[in-house]
Scaffold this active site. Structure first.
Site, PDB file in Angstrom:
ATOM      1  N   TYR A  99       3.733   1.438  -1.133  1.00  0.00           N
ATOM      2  CA  TYR A  99       4.325   1.668  -2.670  1.00  0.00           C
ATOM      3  C   TYR A  99       3.505   2.394  -3.668  1.00  0.00           C
ATOM      4  CZ  TYR A  99       6.646   0.079  -6.976  1.00  0.00           C
ATOM      5  OH  TYR A  99       7.047   0.455  -8.231  1.00  0.00           O
ATOM      6  N   ALA A 157       0.913  -1.229  -0.010  1.00  0.00           N
ATOM      7  CA  ALA A 157       0.028   0.199  -0.076  1.00  0.00           C
ATOM      8  C   ALA A 157       0.852   1.204  -0.041  1.00  0.00           C
ATOM      9  CB  ALA A 157      -0.972  -0.014   1.188  1.00  0.00           C
ATOM     10  N   LYS A 192      20.704 -23.038 -17.388  1.00  0.00           N
ATOM     11  CA  LYS A 192      20.361 -22.712 -18.795  1.00  0.00           C
ATOM     12  C   LYS A 192      18.820 -22.482 -18.845  1.00  0.00           C
ATOM     13  CE  LYS A 192      21.238 -23.707 -23.591  1.00  0.00           C
ATOM     14  NZ  LYS A 192      19.563 -23.719 -24.118  1.00  0.00           N
TER      15      LYS A 192
HETATM   16  S1  IVH Z   1      25.452 -17.564 -22.602  1.00  0.00           S
HETATM   17  C1  IVH Z   1      28.229 -16.315 -25.969  1.00  0.00           C
HETATM   18  N1  IVH Z   1      24.099 -18.210 -20.732  1.00  0.00           N
HETATM   19  O1  IVH Z   1      20.844 -20.381 -24.452  1.00  0.00           O
HETATM   20  C2  IVH Z   1      27.459 -16.837 -24.881  1.00  0.00           C
HETATM   21  N2  IVH Z   1      23.162 -18.596 -22.699  1.00  0.00           N
HETATM   22  O2  IVH Z   1      23.045 -20.526 -27.247  1.00  0.00           O
HETATM   23  C3  IVH Z   1      25.842 -16.415 -25.064  1.00  0.00           C
HETATM   24  N3  IVH Z   1      20.826 -19.351 -22.622  1.00  0.00           N
HETATM   25  O3  IVH Z   1      19.978 -18.595 -26.917  1.00  0.00           O
HETATM   26  C4  IVH Z   1      24.976 -17.110 -24.142  1.00  0.00           C
HETATM   27  N4  IVH Z   1      20.744 -19.401 -20.192  1.00  0.00           N
HETATM   28  O4  IVH Z   1      19.474 -17.311 -24.756  1.00  0.00           O
HETATM   29  C5  IVH Z   1      24.130 -18.043 -21.628  1.00  0.00           C
HETATM   30  N5  IVH Z   1      23.217 -18.798 -18.621  1.00  0.00           N
HETATM   31  C6  IVH Z   1      23.097 -18.659 -19.664  1.00  0.00           C
HETATM   32  C7  IVH Z   1      22.115 -19.093 -20.623  1.00  0.00           C
HETATM   33  C8  IVH Z   1      22.081 -18.922 -22.001  1.00  0.00           C
HETATM   34  C9  IVH Z   1      20.240 -19.446 -21.411  1.00  0.00           C
HETATM   35  C10 IVH Z   1      20.356 -19.214 -23.721  1.00  0.00           C
HETATM   36  C11 IVH Z   1      20.432 -18.145 -24.678  1.00  0.00           C
HETATM   37  C12 IVH Z   1      21.045 -18.581 -25.847  1.00  0.00           C
HETATM   38  C13 IVH Z   1      21.415 -20.052 -25.717  1.00  0.00           C
HETATM   39  C14 IVH Z   1      22.559 -20.396 -25.966  1.00  0.00           C
END
Ligand code: IVH
Length: 697
Positions: free
Chosen positions: A45, A43, A130
């Protein structure tokens, strides 16, 4: 804040106030959306936000693109503009060997490329998650977000700035402690994703829209598709509803150090600085050494990924030292110093062996595909939900079909789609049964609803626990001490199957139960005995008829006076009752049309459940008809429910909040804001004694 107070600020203090509000809102927004550790109540905020909004509205010359009020506001676009990335957006090599060897091979490759021998110390890596979303480039100039672009083909992406601004976790302005922290250009890269709970909620909303007949709506296959769809909405207002999230994991173009840009020695250093600037960085991110620790990270996250609130499809390892990264360089479009190490897929193909219909605790019928066992998302799946009739038909799943099954996290497995190329069988389209598969009562789907429901609430085996709990509720027939756990125990032990069984309980049947000492058994039996003497409204409410809440139960009792009259009333007669519309009338009629339900009611009466039948409305005095009351504070002798019952019995309505339409506020000790409001609005205030006088008592 009123406009008068606003005008009291001089020009400079006005712009100072605006600055302060923006800083405060940025700070608290970050605490709330990124750190999940709010320091002030919502609230408060909202109050700051409204104040800033009012000031900006009154003084357009003070508005600014990085203001927290400006997250949504852009007009829908006709199409997205193209953006050429200053530094190409690369992808990383994917290691599809999901075993330990996947990590070991990467470490061996790195050591080879760096010319290390077995006697050299282990290489230091950053292990990250990832994220399963889509890559985004966020460009900040002098600390302010100026553009956001998708990866596209790596060279040219789409300008989705308007949509990205709606993501609360993404700072519109960097949080820099000193001005020197901020360089002229800083591009932050990371992943836009959707949390699983938001994904489920979105699909639920979509299913409701489809059930209501909305055209062109669909459900989403997985959070990644839903996130990608959200980012590519031309209307930022729709994108905002998707409630997307973000994690930062790297940089794009940055002002060189010699021109005042930031310097980092390690990737971890960089991530921690991004965090300090206000970006979400996953807390699992960790510095590890050598292959064994990479393997341990991969394994640990594999075991715990179901508990994360979002999907990951693997982990990412990056050489920590930026000097070593530079030394290793790139092969074609992939860095040599990073790898994505995958997990087993959360989607698999299998065949449909049959389609069952399950009945939930509240009577909802759900079609479920029976599948040839398949290992997906870390478990063997043999069932997958088809949600409801429309979904089952839309996906057109048939027996014998090959389907894609998805299981992510602890979400129930679902059939994503049918692989039509592989359909050979002649199986028919699925239709929902019109009878409950558990108890045989009619199954009905109300207008505007997506689900079929069993109408045999009192009799249906699937709804037993829920029916008993509801009947025993404090505001229904009230059986003190008969809660969740006990009902579970009694039903599972087959001691109680339908409501009347409650009144046939004896000490001997309770004796064998776990955690049921003599004393508690006696207390329960006493409470059950006591519940026999009830009132008609409580009894009707206790039956758990769909759409019949407490207020409707009272209205029915008042109108008809006797249970038999209600049980036999036509829909037309039911609609005569206050607050009863066609849907409710139909639901009451269907309920009592089920012979099983009538049988249970008769048995309850035969067991000795009684009440005083009230006078039908025509004859009962209704001196307070049309009057609205609000009760507040503690009355000297009457409980709040008692007072409410008395007022309602005399035809009065009891509301929860005071408005101009309130006729009386009944106030007791420690009455608070409702009393103040009543006085403000000039609503008559009564004490308990005066209220009783009004009732002629
Ligand atoms: S690094 C040069 N770190 O995975 C390195 N990518 O091909 C660039 N992704 O489409 C990427 N989690 O969007 C990196 N912890 C993470 C990631 C990540 C997801 C995705 C990214 C890219 C694909 C890698």
């Amino acid at each position: 804040m009123t406009s008068n107070t606003v005008d009291l600020f001089s020009d400079t203090s006005l712009s100072e106030r605006v600055q302060t509000l923006r800083q405060q809102l940025q700070h608290h927004g970050h605490r709330y959306y990124v750190l999940d550790e709010p320091e002030i109540p919502d609230a408060e905020y909202d109050r700051l936000f409204t104040e800033l909004q009012a000031l900006e509205l009154a003084h357009p010359e003070l508005s600014s693109a990085d203001s927290p009020t400006r997250r949504v506001g852009g007009q829908p676009l006709a199409q997205f503009a193209s953006v050429r990335h200053a530094v190409p957006m690369l992808s990383i090599r994917t290691e599809t060997d999901t075993l330990a060897t996947g990590a070991e091979n990467f470490d061996a490759r790195v050591r080879r490329e760096l010319g290390l021998t077995p006697s050299d110390p282990p290489v230091e890596y950053v292990a990250e998650l990832k994220f399963d979303g889509l890559a985004m480039n966020l460009r900040y100039e002098n600390g302010v977000l100026v553009s956001a672009a998708t990866r596209g083909d790596g060279e040219v992406g789409e300008d989705v700035t308007q949509n990205i601004r709606t993501i609360r976790q993404i700072p519109l302005r960097l949080n820099a402690s000193t001005a020197t922290d901020i360089s002229a250009v800083l591009e932050v890269r990371g992943e836009v994703y959707m949390r699983r709970d938001e994904f489920e909620a979105l699909n639920e909303r979509q299913r409701e829209k489809i059930a209501r007949g909305a055209k062109g709506e669909k459900t989403f296959v997985n959070p990644r598709n839903a996130a990608a769809g959200g980012v590519r909405q031309l209307d930022p207002a729709i994108a905002a509803q998707r409630r997307l999230s973000f994690f930062a994991y790297g940089l794009g173009e940055v002002t060189p150090a010699e021109q005042g840009g930031p310097t980092f020695n390690t990737h971890y250093d960089l991530l921690m600085t991004l965090k300090a600037w206000g970006f979400p960085v996953a807390e699992q991110t960790k510095v590890v050494r050598g292959a064994a620790e990479l393997v341990a990270f991969h394994q640990h996250m594999g075991e715990t990924r179901d508990q994360l609130p979002y999907d990951i499809d693997g982990v990412v390892y990056k050489v920590n030292s930026l000097a070593l990264q530079r030394q290793m360089g790139f092969v074609t479009r992939e860095p040599r110093w990073a790898v994505a190490h995958k997990y087993p897929a959360q989607e698999q193909l299998t065949t449909v062996l049959g389609i069952d219909v399950q009945v939930g605790r509240t009577g909802k019928l759900t079609p479920v595909a029976k599948l040839a066992p398949v290992f997906v998302g870390g478990v063997t799946v043999t069932n997958a939900t088809l949600h409801n009739e429309d979904e089952a038909r839309r996906k057109d799943v048939r027996i014998g079909d090959t389907v894609i099954v998805r299981r992510a996290g602890d979400v129930i497995p679902e059939v994503v789609s049918v692989v039509l190329d592989k359909r050979h069988g002649q199986a028919e389209q699925f239709t929902m049964p019109r009878q409950c598969p558990v108890c045989g009562s009619a199954a009905v789907r109300e207008e505007g609803e997506a689900d079929y429901r069993c109408t045999g609430g009192l009799f249906c085996g699937a709804q037993r626990k829920e029916a008993i709990l509801h009947y025993a509720h404090r505001r229904a027939v009230e059986i003190d001490g008969l809660g969740d756990k006990l009902v579970e125990l009694l039903v599972d032990a087959n001691i109680i199957r339908t409501l009347p069984d409650l009144y046939r309980l004896g000490l001997t049947s309770l004796a064998g139960l776990e955690r049921m000492a003599d004393k508690s058994a006696n207390n329960l039996l006493e409470a059950i005995e006591k519940s026999k003497q009830t009132t008609l409204p409580r009894f009707i409410f206790g039956l758990g008829i769909r759409h019949v809440g407490e207020a409707t139960a009272k209205a029915l009792a008042r109108h008809f006076g006797q249970l038999d009259a209600i049980m036999n009333a036509s829909e037309d007669a039911l609609i005569e009752v206050d607050d009863v519309g066609p849907v409710v009338a139909q639901s009451i009629r269907t309920f009592f049309d089920q012979a099983h339900n009538r049988e249970v009611v008769e048995q309850l009466r035969a067991c000795g459940v009684t009440w005083e039948e009230v006078e039908p409305a025509e004859r009962a005095p209704q001196p307070l008809a049309g009057k609205t009351f609000v009760i507040t504070g503690t009355l000297p002798t009457l409980g709040r429910d008692e007072a409410k019952d008395l007022l309602e019995a005399a035809g009065g309505k009891v509301a929860g909040s005071v408005s101009k339409k309130t006729d009386y506020v009944v106030a007791g000790a420690e009455a608070g804001s409702k009393l103040t409001k009543a006085i403000e609005l000039g609503v008559a205030v009564l004490n308990q004694e005066e209220m009783l006088a009004l009732l002629g008592r």
